[in-house]
Design an enzyme around this catalytic site. Structure first.
Site, PDB file in Angstrom:
ATOM      1  N   GLU A  99      -4.754  11.448   7.665  1.00 43.37           N
ATOM      2  CA  GLU A  99      -5.976  10.937   7.018  1.00 43.37           C
ATOM      3  C   GLU A  99      -6.474   9.637   7.641  1.00 43.37           C
ATOM      4  O   GLU A  99      -6.499   8.581   6.973  1.00 43.37           O
ATOM      5  CB  GLU A  99      -5.745  10.734   5.516  1.00 43.37           C
ATOM      6  N   GLU A 134      -1.669  18.997   2.444  1.00 39.62           N
ATOM      7  CA  GLU A 134      -1.489  18.377   1.120  1.00 39.62           C
ATOM      8  C   GLU A 134      -2.409  19.056   0.125  1.00 39.62           C
ATOM      9  O   GLU A 134      -3.598  19.255   0.406  1.00 39.62           O
ATOM     10  CB  GLU A 134      -1.831  16.878   1.122  1.00 39.62           C
TER      11      GLU A 134
HETATM   12  O1  IFM Z   1      -0.490   9.972  -1.994  1.00 38.91           O
HETATM   13  C1  IFM Z   1      -1.545  10.285  -1.146  1.00 38.91           C
HETATM   14  C2  IFM Z   1      -1.042  10.587   0.239  1.00 38.91           C
HETATM   15  O2  IFM Z   1      -0.308   9.526   0.764  1.00 38.91           O
HETATM   16  C3  IFM Z   1      -2.197  10.869   1.164  1.00 38.91           C
HETATM   17  N1  IFM Z   1      -3.072  11.871   0.626  1.00 38.91           N
HETATM   18  C4  IFM Z   1      -3.491  11.731  -0.735  1.00 38.91           C
HETATM   19  C5  IFM Z   1      -2.302  11.496  -1.645  1.00 38.91           C
HETATM   20  C6  IFM Z   1      -2.766  11.336  -3.100  1.00 38.91           C
HETATM   21  O3  IFM Z   1      -3.631  10.256  -3.215  1.00 38.91           O
END
Ligand code: IFM
Length: 459
Positions: A177, A365
């Site tokens: 990200e 994710e």
């Molecule tokens: O916890 C975070 C993660 O580190 C990166 N993506 C989003 C998640 C939730 O906010």
């Protein structure tokens, strides 16, 4: 199998490709703790979280889930869950404490144990992220991601990890990200290192992506057969109405938050001020950078949490868009709308936009923070039906995207354990496993049992 251990549309695990990666994900600073152990250097998150007022309740990751010391038991629990892949990140300051120069062998030893002694022994494929936001503080002191040199240091660090773990890592993810690192870390200052440069954060964006390109080059040279990719956090952007002004606003925000990260990697171009409506200084983009950044990848990681709604800017708003609340029946503990179809939409949109340039995709994710309550008793338990419903609907959305022609190869639940949720501290709980922070007990939630059952185990 339990009847309810299906995706929301009735799909079972067998409905997905046989070699699909079913996993769960974490990140070093969010779970490891042991912040002062074994020669680990300071990271920007140590500094930021120890600065009063930056994190909710002034919490920090010094102890987090104590995973650094409890790792074998955590991986054993993961094996019991039945996942065939685990996405974790390596802490750069654990391996290269000052970001450049001396390597800390005890840091590398830890990740060697994660990969070899635990994951591979349990038949779990290691999916390794090299950078999940914990930049060595010493590099930040020299300008951090605003400084081009940091990109080169990142590639060197990638080479060090590759040399030690290379042949045993299933998939390498360079950055997690970059949009969040750059926008919140250098644009708004709500994440480490806390700089509020607004549009000036583009230098960080570019140097992160350059670091990605250089790291890919290093990984390819060191490990010719490696599977390499990057993870972007994408959000489908909807206009509030069908008016031309609202649609233009949606396109501008899509260019800012999605295309600024996807286009350079897949097309070798930035969308530029014409598309974003924001006057970005591109002078940090040097000849040859975009060729490096757009080197072919084997996989693209997509993190999806929610879509975004925008309208044309109101009076006095200097931006080309205005954020609105996305209507949804349910909102998470992060205040995010729950919109499962947004995952299908964003996967299909990438295929439509980038066509054959889009490599196979993994959802690196997907998960939800809900207010979990630990019920003590002979067998402590946490009932989290909202998370079960979330996973069922989002796994169905992945199936729908596959039906529409998107080559999706994996799905990773965020997160394995409740953990340190950055500026929000420990309040939001994303885990399949409840972390009882005072005792560090692990209590698998009902969603753990559901995922286990979906994956073919007994609930
Ligand atoms: O916890 C975070 C993660 O580190 C990166 N993506 C989003 C998640 C939730 O906010």
């Amino acid at each position: 199998m339990d009847d309810t251990a299906t995706a929301a549309d009735g799909r079972t695990r067998a409905s997905y490709p046989a070699d699909f990666l079913w996993g769960t994900a974490t990140a070093s600073y969010q779970i490891e703790g042991s912040a002062y152990a074994d020669g680990r250097g300071r990271s920007i998150w140590d500094t930021f979280s120890h600065t009063p007022g930056r994190i909710a309740n002034d919490e920090n990751g010094d102890v987090a889930c104590d995973h650094y010391r409890r790792m074998p038991a955590d991986v054993a629990l993961m094996a019991d869950l039945g996942v065939n892949a685990y996405r974790f990140s390596v802490s750069w300051p654990r391996v290269v404490p000052t970001g450049a120069g001396a390597v800390e062998p005890r840091g590398l030893d830890f990740y060697d144990r994660v990969v070899d002694d635990e994951l591979l022994t349990h038949g779990i494929a290691p999916v390794l992220t090299l950078y999940h936001w914990d930049l060595p503080q010493a590099l930040e002191d020299n300008g951090g991601w605003l400084d081009r040199e940091t990109s080169y240091r990142f590639a060197e660090y990638a080479g060090i990890v590759a040399e030690r773990l290379g042949d045993r890592v299933h998939t390498w993810i360079t950055l997690n990200e970059a949009v969040v690192s750059a926008t919140f870390g250098y644009g708004f200052g709500t994440h480490a290192p806390g700089q509020a440069l607004l549009v000036g954060s583009f230098r960080a964006t570019h140097h992160l992506l350059l670091g990605h390109g250089l790291a890919v080059q290093t990984l390819r040279a060191a490990l010719p057969g490696a599977r390499v990719g990057i993870t972007h956090n994408l959000s489908p952007v909807h206009p509030e109405s069908d008016s031309a002004a609202d649609r233009a606003a949606a396109e501008a925000l899509d260019a800012v938050q999605n295309r600024t990260y996807m286009d350079p990697v897949l097309l070798g171009t930035y969308p530029g001020p014409g598309a974003t409506g924001i006057p970005v200084d591109l002078s940090c983009v040097l000849d040859g950078d975009l060729e490096l950044i757009s080197a072919p990848l084997d996989v693209l990681g997509i993190n999806y949490y929610n879509p975004t709604l925008v309208s044309a800017p109101g009076e006095g708003n200097p931006l080309p868009f205005e954020l609105k609340a996305f209507p949804s029946a349910e909102t998470t503990d992060m205040g995010w709308p729950v919109v499962p179809d947004g995952l299908r939409e964003v996967l299909v949109a990438q295929k439509e936009r980038y066509g054959d340039r889009l490599p196979p995709v993994m959802v690196t994710e997907s998960g939800v923070a809900v207010p979990d309550v630990l019920v003590e008793g002979d067998v402590p338990s946490v009932d989290d039906p909202r998370r079960v419903a979330y996973l069922r609907s989002h796994i169905a959305a992945v199936g729908a995207a596959i039906d529409q022609g998107v080559d999706v190869r994996g799905y990773f639940v965020w997160s394995f354990l409740d953990n340190f949720e950055w500026a929000e501290g420990y309040r939001p709980r994303f885990g399949l496993v409840y972390t009882d922070y005072p005792t560090q007990r692990r209590i698998p939630k009902a969603s753990f049992a559901w995922y286990r059952s979906f994956l073919g185990g007994t609930p």
